[in-house]
Design a protein around this motif. Structure first.
Motif, PDB file in Angstrom:
ATOM      1  N   VAL A 106       0.841  -1.203   0.000  1.00  0.00           N
ATOM      2  CA  VAL A 106       0.000   0.000   0.000  1.00  0.00           C
ATOM      3  C   VAL A 106       0.873   1.250   0.000  1.00  0.00           C
ATOM      4  N   GLY A 107       1.965   1.208   0.785  1.00  0.00           N
ATOM      5  CA  GLY A 107       2.881   2.348   0.801  1.00  0.00           C
ATOM      6  C   GLY A 107       3.494   2.618  -0.561  1.00  0.00           C
ATOM      7  N   LEU A 108       3.878   1.527  -1.266  1.00  0.00           N
ATOM      8  CA  LEU A 108       4.424   1.698  -2.612  1.00  0.00           C
ATOM      9  C   LEU A 108       3.359   2.174  -3.590  1.00  0.00           C
ATOM     10  N   SER A 109       2.103   1.828  -3.324  1.00  0.00           N
ATOM     11  CA  SER A 109       1.021   2.170  -4.252  1.00  0.00           C
ATOM     12  C   SER A 109       0.521   3.600  -4.083  1.00  0.00           C
ATOM     13  N   VAL A 110       0.731   4.194  -2.922  1.00  0.00           N
ATOM     14  CA  VAL A 110       0.171   5.529  -2.652  1.00  0.00           C
ATOM     15  C   VAL A 110       0.586   6.561  -3.700  1.00  0.00           C
ATOM     16  N   PRO A 111       1.877   6.631  -4.095  1.00  0.00           N
ATOM     17  CA  PRO A 111       2.244   7.628  -5.118  1.00  0.00           C
ATOM     18  C   PRO A 111       1.512   7.444  -6.440  1.00  0.00           C
ATOM     19  N   ALA A 112       0.979   6.242  -6.691  1.00  0.00           N
ATOM     20  CA  ALA A 112       0.271   6.000  -7.954  1.00  0.00           C
ATOM     21  C   ALA A 112      -0.951   6.891  -8.096  1.00  0.00           C
ATOM     22  N   PHE A 113      -1.518   7.347  -6.975  1.00  0.00           N
ATOM     23  CA  PHE A 113      -2.683   8.224  -7.048  1.00  0.00           C
ATOM     24  C   PHE A 113      -2.308   9.604  -7.598  1.00  0.00           C
ATOM     25  N   ASP A 114      -1.013   9.897  -7.612  1.00  0.00           N
ATOM     26  CA  ASP A 114      -0.544  11.182  -8.146  1.00  0.00           C
ATOM     27  C   ASP A 114       0.022  11.022  -9.557  1.00  0.00           C
ATOM     28  N   LEU A 115      -0.224   9.872 -10.177  1.00  0.00           N
ATOM     29  CA  LEU A 115       0.337   9.602 -11.504  1.00  0.00           C
ATOM     30  C   LEU A 115      -0.222  10.590 -12.532  1.00  0.00           C
ATOM     31  N   ARG A 116       0.668  11.231 -13.259  1.00  0.00           N
ATOM     32  CA  ARG A 116       0.293  12.168 -14.319  1.00  0.00           C
ATOM     33  C   ARG A 116       0.929  11.686 -15.624  1.00  0.00           C
ATOM     34  N   THR A 117       0.137  11.667 -16.664  1.00  0.00           N
ATOM     35  CA  THR A 117       0.654  11.237 -17.966  1.00  0.00           C
ATOM     36  C   THR A 117       0.910  12.444 -18.853  1.00  0.00           C
ATOM     37  N   GLY A 118       1.781  12.286 -19.785  1.00  0.00           N
ATOM     38  CA  GLY A 118       2.112  13.345 -20.733  1.00  0.00           C
ATOM     39  C   GLY A 118       3.013  12.788 -21.811  1.00  0.00           C
ATOM     40  N   GLU A 119       3.446  13.667 -22.682  1.00  0.00           N
ATOM     41  CA  GLU A 119       4.359  13.274 -23.749  1.00  0.00           C
ATOM     42  C   GLU A 119       5.741  13.839 -23.457  1.00  0.00           C
ATOM     43  N   ALA A 120       6.751  12.983 -23.557  1.00  0.00           N
ATOM     44  CA  ALA A 120       8.110  13.435 -23.262  1.00  0.00           C
ATOM     45  C   ALA A 120       8.634  14.392 -24.323  1.00  0.00           C
ATOM     46  N   GLY A 121       8.128  14.285 -25.567  1.00  0.00           N
ATOM     47  CA  GLY A 121       8.606  15.159 -26.644  1.00  0.00           C
ATOM     48  C   GLY A 121      10.088  14.959 -26.887  1.00  0.00           C
ATOM     49  N   LEU A 122      10.807  16.065 -27.016  1.00  0.00           N
ATOM     50  CA  LEU A 122      12.244  15.978 -27.257  1.00  0.00           C
ATOM     51  C   LEU A 122      12.974  15.374 -26.066  1.00  0.00           C
ATOM     52  N   ALA A 123      12.390  15.500 -24.858  1.00  0.00           N
ATOM     53  CA  ALA A 123      13.035  14.950 -23.665  1.00  0.00           C
ATOM     54  C   ALA A 123      13.022  13.424 -23.656  1.00  0.00           C
ATOM     55  N   ASP A 124      12.284  12.805 -24.588  1.00  0.00           N
ATOM     56  CA  ASP A 124      12.247  11.350 -24.618  1.00  0.00           C
ATOM     57  C   ASP A 124      13.617  10.773 -24.947  1.00  0.00           C
ATOM     58  N   LEU A 125      14.411  11.514 -25.703  1.00  0.00           N
ATOM     59  CA  LEU A 125      15.764  11.062 -26.028  1.00  0.00           C
ATOM     60  C   LEU A 125      16.723  11.665 -25.018  1.00  0.00           C
TER      61      LEU A 125
END
Length: 786
Positions: A390-409
């Motif tokens: 549960v402790g490891l899972s708690v940060p998952a509630f703050d998961l934000r998705t996006g596109e890395a763009g140029l930072a992907d490389l």
């Protein structure tokens, strides 16, 4: 079915081997002849972006790769040779004979852009030939630009574009993938060799897994003619195929060796392995396939291609494990334990390498100590393990998705730095919105009038900026209107709001009145992709969980066991999400993994990880639960069955987990941030699942539930009875049930290891003989195999 297939294969080993080799060779040859059909760019799009890309693909626009050369003053003052440098770039690229449509800032018509501060300018041009192969022809152009840079040291002159980025970034990615593939096989072999100390025991699982991968590639070439696949699909297939193929082989070999160590004959040992581990392989494989099939429900071409490839490789590995593997084991026999490294280890260390494949039931002192403590204090174990998860899972509630763009490389790549500087000097130009118009004649006065009104209205909102351009296809039925957007050019709130303004206000009031109009572009594509995922993710989760639940319910005839499996797997996935957030979103692992956090997780990864992790986690759960249920069906009390099941599987589960973690962790070293996230997420989840979940939470939970683990409501008694193979009667020479040649009360084989019975019997009989029948309802009585 598993017993019948395995028995036939063992009895007709040469026929089984020839059939398998023939399948792999035929599939490979046919696949190479047909060729794998890669996705068209628009097939990975969603929503309006897909409609726009489809229109553009059919419009007949010249398919040229665009390039830009940035000329930039190094200081605040503009050097005197600024204009001369632009002319030199023009002459240099034209001299290569590989470019056309060259534009400089000083052309009288349609000049290339100059930045607002006058310190930066672009020279633009197109590569001759097709876009797809432009990166193969761009190197002389890059070299020509580099010579101009040397002639103007007071300026920064760098090239970036479709072809140059494809060359440099493509080479980096290809190098990473090749390195990962080259490392994964030796790493797997090394772990197998270290675990078992036997060359053939290490080679056989690799041979089965790799030939299954080759055969599945041939099948993919055929199926891709109907459903095209992304280029990364084959890399993913190697990853998954190596993981499940090795796992399935280990499960099978471990059981066959265990039975041989008890003194069973070669044929009987293979029969038992086929009927037990073979059945577990079938259940696990079908569960993984069900999980992978969930990706079809996304409606996205990339995910659907991933589903197609992973299903084929898992299916092929599953079939190979229950068909050709028994034939190989029948052919090799006990030579599979030929310990070629045994003598070397003994000479170096003075100690004998312990047997892992045969005889020894437990997973070693560590596993036995953990299991003993867990079963002694199950409530404390559940609370502690649950708290960690549960402790490891708690940060998952703050998961934000996006596109890395140029930072992907990640890393030092000059072309990426050039693209960033172009984006800074010319905001909105690197990721413009493209409004695709379709009409009978887009050059008609009424359409042109609305295009002009669109430009005025878009700029009036303050969310559209230069450059603005209109490109018309040869038959004048499609126009692509390009306009810059405010914001970073990535998928940020400002840029996304600008796209929504165009779609909801500007387009409907202008060009949308007289033409079909769709807003496309990098930002719009991300928005449409995320919107489609938002609609389909609940459907995917429901599909995977429901079908996995029904499959487990039918396989183990237990409502509680099916629910427990689903809950434990969801905890593993949630904990993996939490690790991803902490490492990549919060940036806690930046120095260790050599990356810069973007503050988000790439948008496609959460769904992808759920499907993959849920399927792979089932491997271990089905294998362990099969052994527990088998022991329970033979008359063991639940607690003893749990102890027996986990101890007999501890070694192979830990070895398989080490292999998966090692292979997945290789992808955590790659240059692409998205691949780093995928590799670390998979490795963390498998490590958590094989340790905290399977070694602590599973046995403690089953101990607390007791016989309730096998609860099945009466109204579900119609489910088919898929009986677990009971303990066979002793072989000739094993009439006392002691395991053959060993001392009474000990397992057969050279090690003489104990096999778990209280007095040394093979599986818990009170005096070392076969188990006594248990007349309690719902328990299967021992019968003779075959």
């Amino acid at each position: 079915m598993a017993a019948s297939i395995g028995g036939w294969s063992a009895r007709h080993r040469w026929a089984a081997l020839l059939i398998w080799v023939g399948f792999v060779v035929t599939a490979t040859l046919v696949g190479n002849a047909v060729g794998t059909q890669k996705m068209e760019p628009w097939e990975g799009d969603s929503g309006d972006s897909r409609k726009a890309a489809t229109v553009l693909a059919a419009a007949g626009f010249p398919d040229a790769a665009g390039e830009s050369v940035l000329i930039q003053a190094r200081g605040s003052a503009v050097p005197a040779d600024f204009r001369q440098a632009a002319g030199d770039v023009r002459e240099a690229v034209l001299a290569t004979g590989r470019v056309e449509n060259v534009r400089t800032p000083y052309d009288p018509e349609a000049p290339a852009p100059v930045s607002a501060d006058g310190r930066s300018a672009l020279v633009t041009f197109d590569m001759k030939g097709e876009r797809a192969t432009a990166k193969d022809r761009v190197k002389p152009v890059i070299d020509a630009v580099a010579q101009v840079q040397k002639a103007h040291p007071d300026l920064r002159i760098d090239q970036a574009g479709d072809a140059s980025s494809g060359l440099m970034i493509g080479d980096a990615l290809a190098g990473d993938l090749v390195r990962a593939e080259l490392l994964s096989v030796p790493l797997t072999f090394g772990i197998l060799l270290a675990a078992f100390g036997a060359l053939l025991a290490a080679v056989v699982p690799l041979v089965v897994a790799f030939t299954a991968y080759l055969g599945s590639l041939g099948l993919l070439a055929l199926t891709s003619q109907f459903l095209h696949v992304d280029s990364a699909t084959t890399n993913l297939m190697l990853l998954i195929g190596l993981a499940v193929g090795v796992d399935y082989s280990l499960f099978y070999i471990r059981r066959e060796r265990e039975e041989r160590a008890k003194g069973r004959g070669r044929e009987r040992a293979l029969e038992i392995a086929a009927a037990t581990s073979g059945r577990a392989v079938l259940i696990s494989g079908v569960t993984v396939i069900v999980a992978m099939a969930g990706m079809f429900l996304t409606g996205n071409g990339v995910f659907m291609g991933f589903a197609q490839g992973t299903i084929l490789v898992v299916l092929t590995a599953m079939i190979g494990s229950v068909t050709v593997l028994p034939a190989i084991l029948s052919l090799i026999g006990d030579r599979i334990e030929a310990r070629v490294v045994h003598g070397a280890v003994r000479k170096v260390t003075g100690r004998t390498w312990r047997r892992r494949l045969g005889g020894r039931e437990g997973g070693g002192r560590v596993w036995n100590a953990i299991l003993t403590g867990v079963l002694r204090r199950p409530v404390v174990s559940v609370l502690l393990a649950g708290a960690v998860l549960v402790g490891l899972s708690v940060p998952a509630f703050d998961l934000r998705t996006g596109e890395a763009g140029l930072a992907d490389l990640q890393g030092d790549y000059p072309v990426v730095d050039t693209l960033r500087r172009i984006g800074t000097a010319f905001p909105g130009g690197q990721a413009p919105a493209v409004v695709v118009l379709k009409a009978r004649d887009v050059t008609a006065p009424e359409v042109q009038r609305e295009i002009q009104r669109f430009k005025e209205r878009a700029f009036a909102t303050g969310e559209a900026v230069e450059p603005f351009g209109v490109n018309v296809n040869p038959d004048r039925t499609v126009a692509a209107v390009s306009v810059g957007l405010v914001g970073s050019g990535a998928s940020d709130e400002v840029s996304e709001h600008a796209v929504r303004t165009l779609r909801e206000r500007v387009v409907p009031e202008t060009v949308g009145r007289v033409t079909e109009a769709y807003v496309h572009g990098a930002v719009a594509g991300v928005m449409d992709f995320n919107a489609q995922l938002g609609r389909t993710v609940p459907l995917v989760f429901t599909f995977v969980l429901l079908l996995a639940f029904l499959l487990l319910l039918a396989s183990f005839r237990s409502l509680v066991a099916a629910v427990t499996a689903i809950v434990l797997n969801l905890l593993s996935v949630a904990a993996a999400y939490g690790v991803l957030v902490v490492v990549f979103q919060y940036g806690w692992g930046e120095d260790l993994l050599n990356f810069e956090s973007t503050g988000s997780i790439v948008s496609w990864l959460p769904l992808f990880l759920f499907v993959i992790l849920f399927g792979l986690s089932m491997d271990y759960h089905v294998f362990i639960l099969s052994r527990i249920r088998e022991a329970f069906d033979r008359g063991m009390p639940t607690e003893q069955a749990v102890t027996h099941g986990i101890r007999t599987t501890a070694g192979v589960v830990s070895s398989a987990a080490f292999i998966m973690v090692g292979v997945f962790a290789i992808f955590g070293t790659m240059s692409m941030l998205s691949f780093k996230e995928m590799g670390i997420g998979l490795a963390a989840a498998i490590l958590i699942d094989a340790t905290i979940v399977r070694a602590v939470l599973l046995p403690a939970t089953m101990k607390l539930l007791g016989d309730a683990n096998w609860y099945l409501p009466r109204w579900l008694n119609w489910l088919p009875v898929l009986e677990h193979e009971p303990e066979p009667e002793p072989e000739d020479g094993d009439t006392d049930g002691t395991g053959g040649p060993g001392r009474p009360g000990q397992g057969g084989g050279s090690d003489g290891d104990r096999d778990g019975g209280p007095n040394g019997g093979p599986d818990g009989g009170p005096d070392g003989g076969p188990d006594e029948p248990d007349p309690r309802p719902g328990r299967h009585l021992p019968v003779t195999v075959g």
